[in-house]
Design a protein around this motif. Structure first.
Motif, PDB file in Angstrom:
ATOM      1  N   VAL A  34       0.846  -1.184   0.000  1.00 32.95           N
ATOM      2  CA  VAL A  34       0.000   0.000   0.000  1.00 32.95           C
ATOM      3  C   VAL A  34       0.885   1.239   0.000  1.00 32.95           C
ATOM      4  O   VAL A  34       1.873   1.298   0.725  1.00 32.95           O
ATOM      5  CB  VAL A  34      -0.942   0.022   1.229  1.00 32.95           C
ATOM      6  CG1 VAL A  34      -1.721   1.327   1.295  1.00 32.95           C
ATOM      7  CG2 VAL A  34      -1.892  -1.166   1.187  1.00 32.95           C
ATOM      8  N   LEU A  35       0.551   2.213  -0.843  1.00 33.00           N
ATOM      9  CA  LEU A  35       1.325   3.446  -0.933  1.00 33.00           C
ATOM     10  C   LEU A  35       0.460   4.635  -0.547  1.00 33.00           C
ATOM     11  O   LEU A  35      -0.697   4.732  -0.957  1.00 33.00           O
ATOM     12  CB  LEU A  35       1.826   3.650  -2.368  1.00 33.00           C
ATOM     13  CG  LEU A  35       2.755   2.579  -2.944  1.00 33.00           C
ATOM     14  CD1 LEU A  35       2.898   2.762  -4.450  1.00 33.00           C
ATOM     15  CD2 LEU A  35       4.115   2.638  -2.267  1.00 33.00           C
ATOM     16  N   GLU A  36       1.034   5.518   0.244  1.00 29.83           N
ATOM     17  CA  GLU A  36       0.345   6.759   0.589  1.00 29.83           C
ATOM     18  C   GLU A  36       0.553   7.773  -0.530  1.00 29.83           C
ATOM     19  O   GLU A  36       1.541   7.686  -1.252  1.00 29.83           O
ATOM     20  CB  GLU A  36       0.905   7.330   1.889  1.00 29.83           C
ATOM     21  CG  GLU A  36       0.669   6.459   3.100  1.00 29.83           C
ATOM     22  CD  GLU A  36      -0.810   6.141   3.291  1.00 29.83           C
ATOM     23  OE1 GLU A  36      -1.625   7.085   3.242  1.00 29.83           O
ATOM     24  OE2 GLU A  36      -1.153   4.948   3.475  1.00 29.83           O
ATOM     25  N   PRO A  37      -0.371   8.736  -0.656  1.00 26.80           N
ATOM     26  CA  PRO A  37      -0.182   9.783  -1.672  1.00 26.80           C
ATOM     27  C   PRO A  37       1.191  10.438  -1.503  1.00 26.80           C
ATOM     28  O   PRO A  37       1.568  10.783  -0.383  1.00 26.80           O
ATOM     29  CB  PRO A  37      -1.294  10.789  -1.370  1.00 26.80           C
ATOM     30  CG  PRO A  37      -2.330  10.016  -0.638  1.00 26.80           C
ATOM     31  CD  PRO A  37      -1.618   8.930   0.097  1.00 26.80           C
ATOM     32  N   GLY A  38       1.908  10.573  -2.595  1.00 26.38           N
ATOM     33  CA  GLY A  38       3.230  11.198  -2.538  1.00 26.38           C
ATOM     34  C   GLY A  38       4.361  10.201  -2.381  1.00 26.38           C
ATOM     35  O   GLY A  38       5.524  10.528  -2.632  1.00 26.38           O
TER      36      GLY A  38
END
Lengths: 232, 232
Positions: A34-38
């Motif tokens: 999972v990747l966070e925005p940015g």
DNA sequence: CGCCGATTTGATCGTGGTCAACAATAGTGG
DNA sequence: CCACTATTGTTGACCACGATCAAATCGGCG
């Protein structure tokens, strides 16, 4: 029971080429992330160490010059493929614009698996050919279109690509109202413009009654024909 | 004895993936065709009816707007692959810049052959991935670079790609002097500039002692470092 | 409410486009 | 071989689009 069985892009990503035994094997070498925005997944210039499928969210592909100018060279959506298989360097960074879930593979593992599954390579080839076509169409925009035409073209493309599967879209397969996954600066980086020019062109379209801007990130197309005219 | 046995790109084009039996079969469905400068092989928007390998010469891939603005979206050299396999429309025209020889296949024949020869598809996939990388790098030029930087980048790329195999090139794999396969207008169409700007930037580089222009189409790089500096 | 980053709006500037004249080169025929 | 023309490229003057710099306003969040 594998992750893949419950994967929402199972039938749209390149994995669709595989039967359930094969998918089981692929499942063994991939893992979700999972990747966070940015947050970035790959960096321009580094050796290609991993590849991935997009499960959820929107990510940008970008390059830049030494002195800090940035150009977004692609945008990927759920079911799209990320990264550079078969050796080489990553030619652009990959960064999440929204919260995103991806299915990552070590590049060498993926290469070996692909080598044994021509069906998978075939899907990947088709996807790469389509992406190349789309990228070349974008070159016309960057090389020859005015700021107004760029914004109009961009909004039309967004209205086509932001359709959620299962969402009640317009008959012609395009959204009337949608949330942009981009800030103004990112729109500028896609279109090769500055943030100020983007802002001015958007308010111009609004004043002309062609679009409405209900909130910072939302766009509603009021007059699609006029917008298509403006796209050049 | 097939055409392919004597083909100068036999070992560099995607055909290199095939053994002599396979090449014999491929030979049966392809035929050579010679193109004069300015002659087109494919037209933007038409259904994809044929694909080809470049044997000799240089060709441009181009798109345009309804009102006649043109953008060159790619340039292909000997051993490169042309066209859109696996259905779809041709997204750009293909036109010879020099006299050119190509090895053409009916698209459906090629699709079927490729389907039966995963090695060939693999080569094509690698080629397509590289072309996508190169195209994306060009987007940075079109979106963010100044006229001077564009010309410098263009000349450096030409000095690398115009190396004839078998030619005594510089050690670092780049030419010092070469003949451009482009007119000034075509350079402008590659770089998203006008012919006047191209001309001015070239004479500026000449006056600065960075390049020499012995004839209309010839370029000699006098100061490669300075040129690389100018490329941004 | 007050703060901070994002966006909009305004004023000015400069790069590269446009329009026009001119020069150089390639092509053609006597 | 040279005169004539057509095409391509160069140079100059001017202009406009979009960039830059600066200030004001909006919106989210503590």
């Amino acid at each position: 029971m594998s992750y893949c069985d419950s994967c929402v892009v199972r039938n749209r990503a390149i994995c669709a080429a595989l039967d359930s035994n094969e998918i089981q094997a692929l499942n063994g070498i991939g893992r979700r992330r999972v990747l966070e925005p940015g947050q970035s997944l790959l960096w321009e210039g580094e050796d290609s160490v991993l590849v991935a499928n997009v499960i959820e969210g929107v990510l940008k592909l970008s390059t830049g010059t030494a002195d800090g100018r940035e150009q977004i060279v692609g945008v990927v959506y759920p079911s799209d493929f990320i990264g550079r298989p078969f050796g080489g360097q990553t030619s652009h960074s990959v960064t999440a614009l929204t919260e995103a879930t991806v299915c990552v593979f070590a590049r060498t593992d993926f290469d070996a698996f692909a080598h044994d599954h021509p069906q998978l390579e075939h899907k990947l080839l088709q996807r790469t050919l389509s992406e190349l076509d789309r990228t070349r169409r974008w070159m016309l925009l960057l090389g020859r279109k005015s700021a107004g035409e760029r914004i109009a073209t961009f909004l039309l493309e967004m209205s086509e690509r932001l359709i959620e599967p299962g969402c009640a879209a317009a008959d012609d397969g395009a959204q009337v109202e949608f949330e942009l996954p981009f800030s103004r600066q990112q729109i500028a980086d896609v279109l090769g413009l500055t943030i100020e020019t983007v802002s001015r062109q958007l308010t111009k379209l609004k004043h002309d009654g062609i679009i409405d801007l209900p909130s910072r990130r939302a766009v509603r197309i009021l007059d699609r024909l006029a917008l298509e005219d403006s796209a050049g």
